[in-house]
Enzyme design. Structure first.
Site, short mmCIF file in Angstrom:
data_model
loop_
_atom_site.label_atom_id
_atom_site.label_comp_id
_atom_site.label_asym_id
_atom_site.label_seq_id
_atom_site.Cartn_x
_atom_site.Cartn_y
_atom_site.Cartn_z
N ASP A 1 0.81 -1.24 0.00
CA ASP A 1 0.00 0.00 0.00
C ASP A 1 0.84 1.29 0.00
O ASP A 1 0.48 2.26 -0.68
CB ASP A 1 -1.03 0.00 1.13
N CYS B 1 11.74 0.01 18.48
CA CYS B 1 10.74 0.12 17.41
C CYS B 1 9.89 -1.16 17.38
O CYS B 1 10.32 -2.20 17.87
CB CYS B 1 11.45 0.31 16.08
N CYS C 1 14.74 3.46 15.10
CA CYS C 1 14.21 3.62 13.74
C CYS C 1 13.50 4.97 13.63
O CYS C 1 12.99 5.51 14.61
CB CYS C 1 13.17 2.54 13.44
ZN LIG Z 1 11.78 -0.27 12.99
#
Ligand SMILES: [Zn+2]
Length: 333
Positions: A127, A189, A196
């Protein structure tokens, strides 16, 4: 009987010789649209997906919705269907290998299944990659062969168009832009790594940064906006407080935007895009986000590189229109 939403463009529908079906598979709902080659959504339909029940039942209900939507459409006018889905999709064969939103859909051959059910061609893509394609064909990236698209909401996704082509990588995993490391020692993350971009500039990160400030006793309008209920701190609330001039909220937004700017500067050095397009719910913060991002990028990139950083134009429809663009790219002669 499925009642789809007609757009008041039924006349365009009967006149258009090129119709494209578009399907956006989300974790909570699927969205279906019938579009023309200009990207006008002529008919639309959305329904819960009940993804936890697995792909078979959902695909049956999606097929019913498609049959209903196409009941009075000339089959000769239909060029095919594009499918946008979160997760890892194999390029070409359109197999959904794994998706954070569709956990029980592991290894579902979406292209093969839909083509068998519908008897017309189907193309499938990630997407966020498709959103980049959609913005390039119908939105903020029109006419650009080199762009980077970032969507910032609870997470951070992205897509890259380079030399006019979507960058997919060897196995479809390219452009996981939210998972580039920004800080070696940063917060954990969702992907398991630390530091990140997603963990430091997403809507979730903005809420976390605000909570950290509030828990140290800093006075902020945020506390009033959530009536003291810290579980209600969201990026949207932080933006609202920042727009009201609240210094804590402004500081949080500035930190997140600075982190985002570092990420964008990295992307500029890697891909040399003409445009960086930023969409997703957090981009509604507008200049509160864009101005510091532009400043950080200008300060960090090499002096001879130029890039424009602009808001996305297609809103919630970027993936749906990207799926339309995917069909057009595969059927144009
Ligand atoms: Zn990550």
């Amino acid at each position: 009987m499925i009642y789809y939403r007609k757009s008041g463009m039924e006349q365009s529908l009967s006149q258009s010789k090129h119709l494209i079906l578009s399907l956006d598979l989300g974790g909570t709902q699927f969205r279906l649209a019938l579009a023309d080659e200009k990207g006008q959504l002529l008919r639309r339909y959305a329904a819960p997906i009940y993804s936890e029940q697995g792909p078979e039942q959902a695909i049956r209900r999606i097929k019913d919705a498609i049959t209903e939507m196409l009941s009075d459409v000339d089959p000769a006018a239909l060029r095919g269907m594009g499918v946008a889905t979160a997760g890892l999709v194999t390029p070409g064969t359109g197999v959904l290998l794994t998706s954070p939103n569709l956990l029980s859909w592991y290894n579902t051959p979406l292209k093969e299944v839909f083509e068998h059910e519908l008897q017309f061609p189907v193309w499938v893509g990630n997407d966020a990659n498709l959103a980049a394609l959609g913005e390039r064909r119908f939105g903020a990236g029109r006419g650009s062969d080199d762009l980077v698209y970032l969507t910032i909401s609870t997470g951070i996704g992205g897509g890259v168009i380079t030399g006019g082509k979507p960058l997919l990588g060897s196995s479809g995993f390219a452009a996981e832009l939210g998972h580039m490391t920004i800080d070696l020692n940063g917060p954990r993350c969702n992907c398991g790594n630390v530091g990140c971009l997603e963990a430091m500039a997403s809507g979730t990160a903005i809420a976390r940064l605000a909570l950290e400030k509030l828990s140290t006793g800093e006075v902020s309008v945020i506390t009033d906006l959530i009536a003291g209920d810290l579980t209600k701190v969201t990026a949207e609330v932080v933006c609202e407080a920042a727009n009201a001039g609240d210094s804590v909220a402004c500081g949080v937004m500035h930190t997140a935007a600075t982190n985002l700017g570092v990420g964008v500067a990295n992307l500029v050095h890697i891909f040399n895009p003409e445009l960086v397009i930023i969409g997703g719910g957090v981009s509604n913060a507008g200049e509160l986000l864009f101005e510091p991002v532009r400043q950080v990028v200008a300060a960090r990139i090499m002096p001879d590189i130029t890039v424009r950083i602009v808001p996305a134009a297609l809103g919630d429809n970027s993936s749906l229109l990207g799926a339309v663009a995917l069909v057009l790219e595969n059927t144009s002669s």
